[in-house]
Enzyme design. Structure first.
Site, PDB file in Angstrom:
ATOM      1  N   ALA A 271       0.820  -1.221   0.000  1.00  0.00           N
ATOM      2  CA  ALA A 271       0.000   0.000   0.000  1.00  0.00           C
ATOM      3  C   ALA A 271       0.852   1.268   0.000  1.00  0.00           C
ATOM      4  O   ALA A 271       1.871   1.357   0.682  1.00  0.00           O
ATOM      5  CB  ALA A 271      -0.929   0.007   1.194  1.00  0.00           C
TER       6      ALA A 271
ATOM      7  N   ALA B  50       3.930  12.306 -23.954  1.00  0.00           N
ATOM      8  CA  ALA B  50       3.843  13.595 -24.656  1.00  0.00           C
ATOM      9  C   ALA B  50       5.224  13.978 -25.173  1.00  0.00           C
ATOM     10  O   ALA B  50       6.180  14.047 -24.405  1.00  0.00           O
ATOM     11  CB  ALA B  50       3.293  14.680 -23.737  1.00  0.00           C
TER      12      ALA B  50
ATOM     13  N   HIS C 147       3.744  21.779 -24.833  1.00  0.00           N
ATOM     14  CA  HIS C 147       2.604  22.691 -25.034  1.00  0.00           C
ATOM     15  C   HIS C 147       1.290  21.890 -24.926  1.00  0.00           C
ATOM     16  O   HIS C 147       1.157  20.845 -25.563  1.00  0.00           O
ATOM     17  CB  HIS C 147       2.730  23.341 -26.420  1.00  0.00           C
TER      18      HIS C 147
ATOM     19  N   HIS D 158      -1.833  19.934 -25.347  1.00  0.00           N
ATOM     20  CA  HIS D 158      -2.535  19.460 -26.532  1.00  0.00           C
ATOM     21  C   HIS D 158      -3.166  18.099 -26.278  1.00  0.00           C
ATOM     22  O   HIS D 158      -2.737  17.353 -25.405  1.00  0.00           O
ATOM     23  CB  HIS D 158      -1.584  19.386 -27.734  1.00  0.00           C
TER      24      HIS D 158
END
Lengths: 341, 341
Positions: free
Chosen positions: A21, A159, A163, A165
């Site tokens: 956990a 990514a 920027h 998107h």
């Protein structure tokens, strides 16, 4: 004690592990560096992307010039190509198809350093309108069977540009996971004569302890059989299999809940990498009574999950009830602390 | 031109992307640092792991002392627990089960800085014997439905300890991906009355251009609809649904091909992180005529694959024919260059 839990839609068993956990600060998230240098999505660089498909911009500005607030362009390195025909063929025992499809980028704001979690409601709504507009237009192409809208955030989320998107990929085939959801939801419907997702919304409202955010038209919760820590689903309360059927009031409510949920994740987990995907029924296909469109948000917090790609067997070290608690209570604490400072 | 390809077993479409085509050195692999400091799997630290389950060691050495060459211990932070009962229960509409299962670690060598790719054939064979021994013993537990043997290599592959090791997780449920393979292979069999994996072996031998390595009893190739760059499958030539049925001659051949294939990946891709998994039929279940056990090796080279977790839709920037070529020809070049130096 560890527990197996079964996803009621696709019947996937996951292990909710308690021996392992973890709490939010156990995930060593390195916040993304703000990238400087050339960015094709900044004002003034519009000519460096393929020509825009649509843009939300003042009437007195020219296409592919500054002034826009949301801009949609073809992906410069597309995975699929709208100019190709849809041809099926065999290679011996194997089956293949030409790489027809759409691959587009939705630039969500001119602000290079923003992110969805930090957009104001109005701007978030404009982004959703860009999704809806392109979704409805692409859906008219009869060669298209599926339209996948998704967002990769952060380097670990896949990514390649910082920027803000999102992306759209439209294909003549249905992605496997969506097909499994369709099949599973159909099974459930044939047994219960109810939508499994509508039943989940009811169950979550009765239990309450996995709900993260709710407004008039949407609900966000940690799914009972979450594969990943802080995996969060966002569902419309109105039963609908088709994202394209969203109405203006729902667009506003959807933008608000998406921004709020992503802001909770941003604050509690220190701007982690994540992916979100809109799961909707295939274009012009069945699914009307039994499927229910929704968003799956998957923070990328752990690599312990190595073998899971190959087995479909997930070990989740954060019980979804705990994750919901952190996203509600710890978030509130941080917000109140910030206010009082 | 991009191409869609369908996996003949699970009917998953993938995009083989050529716009995004990559060569081995495009993957910026950071070789793992050699970790120093305390390691529970080193000689002399045997008392820091749970007591060994089995070990291959000289007859005159004591359990949990040095001298062993392969050692199997319970995972210190197990995802599942062999002491729990197998109880099924509901939470409202949801289904759950107590977390019964086995979670063990196979320490593959006393040499902290080795890895499977660098083991000699004899030691690799001993590791496989440890797999087989534990597999056969655990298979006798009637509560166990599935035994998953896998290896996480490198931090990005999910390995939390650098010392060479594999893992076994045995569960009362079948992992989703394996269930899909069973269902798909059954479909194929009911249509063709042949094993789909045997057909793949024949097809690969006819075409030749995706084969990476072959010996008397095994074949390794890049699958036609590979999800990931340099994804490699290893199959026994003798049709068998059950890993536990492997015979001594096959163990030797299996150890050799695994070592050779992993060494190719090690050399050509600069010791990348990877996972490998043995897919076999569920214990004491059907599958005899239509399923075929095999290994899937998945190098972890790209994060472009972000949204794929949520869609099951993969974009592979390296055509498997190219990957095979690199693993055969580039490997040969490096080996010859090393010899002549």
């Amino acid at each position: 004690m560890p527990e197996y839990r079964k996803d009621p839609v696709v019947k996937r068993w996951v292990i909710i592990s308690t021996e392992r956990a973890k709490r939010p600060h156990d995930f060593q998230v390195t916040p993304e560096e703000v990238k400087t240098g050339f960015c094709p999505f900044d004002y003034g660089n519009e000519h460096t992307t393929p020509p825009e498909i649509i843009a939300f911009r003042p009437a007195d500005t020219q296409p592919n010039t500054p002034g826009w607030w949301v801009r949609v362009v073809p992906n410069k390195f597309p995975a699929v190509d709208p100019e190709l025909p849809v041809d099926r063929y065999g290679h011996g025992m194997y089956d293949a198809m030409t790489g027809f499809g759409y691959h587009e980028v939705i630039v969500e704001t001119p602000d290079h350093n923003a992110t969805f979690a930090l957009l104001d409601y109005k701007q978030a709504e404009e982004v959703i309108w860009a999704y809806v507009t392109r979704f409805r237009t692409i859906a008219k192409d009869e060669r298209v069977k599926y339209i996948l809208i998704f967002r990769n955030h952060g380097k670990e989320g896949g990514a390649s540009l910082a920027h803000p998107h999102s992306q759209i990929i439209a294909t003549p085939v249905v992605p496997k996971t969506v097909q499994e959801e369709l099949d599973g939801a159909k099974d459930y419907y044939s047994y219960k004569e109810r939508c499994v997702f509508c039943d989940m919304i009811n169950q979550e409202k009765i239990e309450g302890r996995r709900i993260v955010e709710e407004n008039e038209h949407f609900i966000a919760f940690e799914p009972y059989a979450a594969r990943f820590p802080f995996e969060t689903w966002v569902l419309p309360k109105r039963h609908s299999h088709d994202f394209g059927s969203i109405n203006p009031e729902e667009v506003r409510a959807f933008a608000q809940i998406m921004k709020n949920v992503l802001h909770r994740i941003y604050v509690v987990l220190n701007n982690p990498p994540y992916n979100f995907l809109i799961h909707t029924a295939p274009v012009m296909e069945e699914g009307k009574v039994y499927y229910h469109w929704h968003v799956e948000i998957i923070p990328r917090l752990t690599r312990v999950a190595g073998f899971e790609w190959g087995s479909g067997f997930y070990i989740n070290p954060v019980p979804p009830e705990d994750a919901a608690k952190y996203l509600v209570e710890s978030y509130q604490e941080v917000i109140e602390k910030t206010k009082s400072e």
